[in-house]
Scaffold this motif. Sequence first.
Motif, short mmCIF file in Angstrom:
data_model
loop_
_atom_site.label_atom_id
_atom_site.label_comp_id
_atom_site.label_asym_id
_atom_site.label_seq_id
_atom_site.Cartn_x
_atom_site.Cartn_y
_atom_site.Cartn_z
N ILE A 1 0.84 -1.20 0.00
CA ILE A 1 0.00 0.00 0.00
C ILE A 1 0.88 1.25 0.00
CG2 ILE A 1 -1.80 1.27 1.21
CD1 ILE A 1 -2.72 -1.40 0.08
N GLY A 2 1.97 1.21 0.75
CA GLY A 2 2.89 2.33 0.78
C GLY A 2 3.46 2.64 -0.60
N ILE A 3 3.77 1.60 -1.37
CA ILE A 3 4.27 1.81 -2.73
C ILE A 3 3.20 2.45 -3.60
CG2 ILE A 3 5.06 0.66 -4.85
CD1 ILE A 3 6.41 -1.43 -3.09
N PHE A 4 1.97 1.94 -3.51
CA PHE A 4 0.89 2.48 -4.33
C PHE A 4 0.67 3.97 -4.04
CE2 PHE A 4 -1.03 -2.02 -3.92
CZ PHE A 4 -0.22 -2.48 -4.95
N VAL A 5 0.75 4.33 -2.75
CA VAL A 5 0.47 5.71 -2.35
C VAL A 5 1.63 6.64 -2.67
CG1 VAL A 5 0.00 7.21 -0.38
CG2 VAL A 5 -1.13 4.99 -0.55
N LEU A 6 2.86 6.19 -2.41
CA LEU A 6 4.02 7.08 -2.50
C LEU A 6 4.67 7.12 -3.88
CD1 LEU A 6 5.77 6.25 0.91
CD2 LEU A 6 4.16 8.09 0.40
N ALA A 7 4.45 6.11 -4.71
CA ALA A 7 5.10 6.08 -6.02
C ALA A 7 4.84 7.34 -6.85
CB ALA A 7 4.67 4.83 -6.80
N PRO A 8 3.60 7.84 -6.94
CA PRO A 8 3.39 9.07 -7.73
C PRO A 8 4.19 10.26 -7.21
CG PRO A 8 1.30 7.98 -7.29
CD PRO A 8 2.32 7.30 -6.45
N LEU A 9 4.43 10.31 -5.90
CA LEU A 9 5.21 11.40 -5.33
C LEU A 9 6.68 11.25 -5.71
CD1 LEU A 9 3.56 11.35 -1.79
CD2 LEU A 9 2.91 12.74 -3.77
N ILE A 10 7.15 10.01 -5.80
CA ILE A 10 8.52 9.75 -6.23
C ILE A 10 8.69 10.18 -7.69
CG2 ILE A 10 10.24 7.95 -6.64
CD1 ILE A 10 9.81 8.45 -3.71
N TYR A 11 7.69 9.90 -8.53
CA TYR A 11 7.76 10.30 -9.94
C TYR A 11 7.98 11.81 -10.07
CZ TYR A 11 5.24 5.83 -10.51
OH TYR A 11 4.83 4.53 -10.45
N VAL A 12 7.18 12.57 -9.32
CA VAL A 12 7.26 14.02 -9.40
C VAL A 12 8.62 14.52 -8.92
CG1 VAL A 12 6.29 16.18 -8.52
CG2 VAL A 12 4.77 14.31 -9.17
N ALA A 13 9.11 13.96 -7.80
CA ALA A 13 10.40 14.39 -7.26
C ALA A 13 11.54 14.08 -8.24
CB ALA A 13 10.66 13.70 -5.92
N ALA A 14 11.49 12.90 -8.87
CA ALA A 14 12.53 12.51 -9.82
C ALA A 14 12.49 13.39 -11.07
CB ALA A 14 12.38 11.04 -10.20
N LYS A 15 11.28 13.71 -11.55
CA LYS A 15 11.15 14.55 -12.75
C LYS A 15 11.67 15.96 -12.48
CE LYS A 15 9.65 14.63 -17.04
NZ LYS A 15 10.16 13.68 -18.04
N ARG A 16 11.34 16.49 -11.32
CA ARG A 16 11.79 17.84 -10.98
C ARG A 16 13.31 17.87 -10.79
NH1 ARG A 16 7.19 19.37 -6.42
NH2 ARG A 16 5.47 19.75 -7.89
N GLY A 17 13.86 16.81 -10.19
CA GLY A 17 15.29 16.77 -9.95
C GLY A 17 16.10 16.43 -11.18
N GLY A 18 15.46 15.87 -12.21
CA GLY A 18 16.14 15.54 -13.44
C GLY A 18 17.15 14.40 -13.32
#
Length: 487
Positions: free
Chosen positions: A137-154
Motif C-alpha cells: 500500500i505504501g508503494i501504491f500511495v508514495l510512487a506518484p510522489l517519487i515520480y514528481v520528485a525525480a522529474k523535478r530533480g532531473g
Amino acid sequence: MGATVDWLRTTTPGLLVLCGLAIAVLLFAIIKVKLEPFIALLLTGLALALAAGLPVSKIVGTAIKAGDSILETGFGGILGHIAVIIGLGTVLGAILERSGGADVLTGKLLNLFGEKGAPVAMGLLGLIFGIPVFFDIGIFVLAPLIYVAAKRGGRSLVLYAMPMLAGLSMTHAFLPPHPGPVALGGLLGVSLGWLILMGFVCGIPGFIAAGIVWGSYIGKRIHVEVPDEFLVRKDEETEPAPDEGERVSDGSGGVATKTVTATPPSVGLIGAIIAIPLVLILGATFGTQLLDKNSQLLQVLTFFGTPAVALLIAVLIAFYVLGVRRGSTVQELSELTAESLRPVGMLLLVVGAGAFFGKVISATGIGTALADTMSAAGLPVIVLAYIISCGLRIAQGSATVAIVTTGGIVAPLVIDHGYSQMSIALIAMAIAAGSIILSHVNDGGFWIIAKFFNMTVKQTLQTWTVLETVLSVVSFAVAAILFAIVS
C-alpha cells in the motif's frame, strides 16, 4: 518399515529428517504447485503431526471437544494476539492515506532537505509513512510522489525510489503493527514494546546502509527515466474535476474517490497520530521496568499501553481529526474501514496456519532435537534463527511466511530458556532480518517494484535485490552484536 518409523519419531536425527522433509514439502507446494500458503501450511502441519505419531485427539481433538487441540490452540493462540492489532493498524493506515498525509509529509521533507537532499527526504518519507501502512500500500500511495520528485530533480528514478523502498521495507519487517513483528511477539512471548525498541535500534542502521548509502551509490549508476504516462496518471489523480472528488490509490493499483477538503492536515498532526500508539506502548514497557508492580501509575500505563488499546485510541483520534472534523460522515468512515480490512483476512489465515505448523513442530519434539543439535554444534540461537529465516525467504519469497514458520521452529529454543525480553526481541529481529534477504523473482514485491519504477528484471535485481540484502545483513549484524553483549 516399523524400525524406520520408530527411528523417525524417537531419535534426534529422525526428528530432524521429519522436520526437513516437512519444510521441503511446504516449499514444493508453495513454489511448484502454486498452492495458497494458508492451505499449504495447514496440510503440511497435519501431515507432519500424523507422520510424527501424535494422537489424533491431540491434533484435532474429538467430535465433542476440540478446544485443546493443536489445531485450535495453534490458530487461536496467535490470532487472539494479533488479529485486533493488525486490524486496527490497517484502519489507521487507511485513514492516514486517504487524508492526504503522504502528500503533506512529502512537501515538508522536500522543503526541509532541498533538491540535493531529496533522496534522503524520500527515505524518511518511506520510514515515517511505513509505520502504519503495509508495504505494498505504501508503494501504491508514495510512487506518484517519487515520480514528481525525480522529474523535478532531473535524475534517475532509482535515486529517489530506493531510499523510500528501504524505509517501507524496514518498517514492514521490524516494527509493529506490521504482521511479521506482531506474530513474533506472540510466538516468542516478547512484548511489542521491546520489539519496537529493538526494531528501531537494529533497523535504522540497515535503513541507512541500504537506503541512503546503497541507494545513492546505485542511483547514480543506473539511470531510469520517469515515463510521461506515469506523470499523466499522477496529474489525473491530483487534479479532479469540480464536484467529483479526488481520485486516489485504493491499495490495489486502481483509484477510489475521497472528499476534497479545503486545507490539508498539518505534518505535525500526521506525525503525532503515528506516534501516539508507539509512545503509549513504550510507556507501558518502560513502566514495567521502572515502576513497582503494584503502582497505580503502572496500571494506567499498562492499560493504555496495551497494543490494541493504544491503536484504538490512535484510530479514534484519526477518525475525528482527519475525518469528522474535515467533513467526512460516520458512514464514509465505516465504508473506508470495511474497504481497508478486506485484504486482511487471508493474511491472518496465513499467520494462523504458520503458528499451527510451529505448534506441531513443538509438539513432536523436533524443537528439542533442534536445540540439542544446535548446542552440540555450538551455533548460537540468533544465528540459527537468521539462517532458517533466510532459507525460507529465498526459497518461497514471502517474508510473512518466512517469519511465522521460523518463529514456530525457533520458539522451543527460546521459551523457558531464561532469555531476557531484550534478548528475545533481538532473536526476533534476526528472524525479521532473514525474512527480507535476497528478494527475487518468486517475491510478489519484486514485480510490483519493477512495474511501478519502470525497471527491467536485471535492473530490479541490481537495485532492489541488493538493497534488501544489505538491509538484512546490516540489521542482523547489529542484532547479533547486541545479543552477544546482553546474553
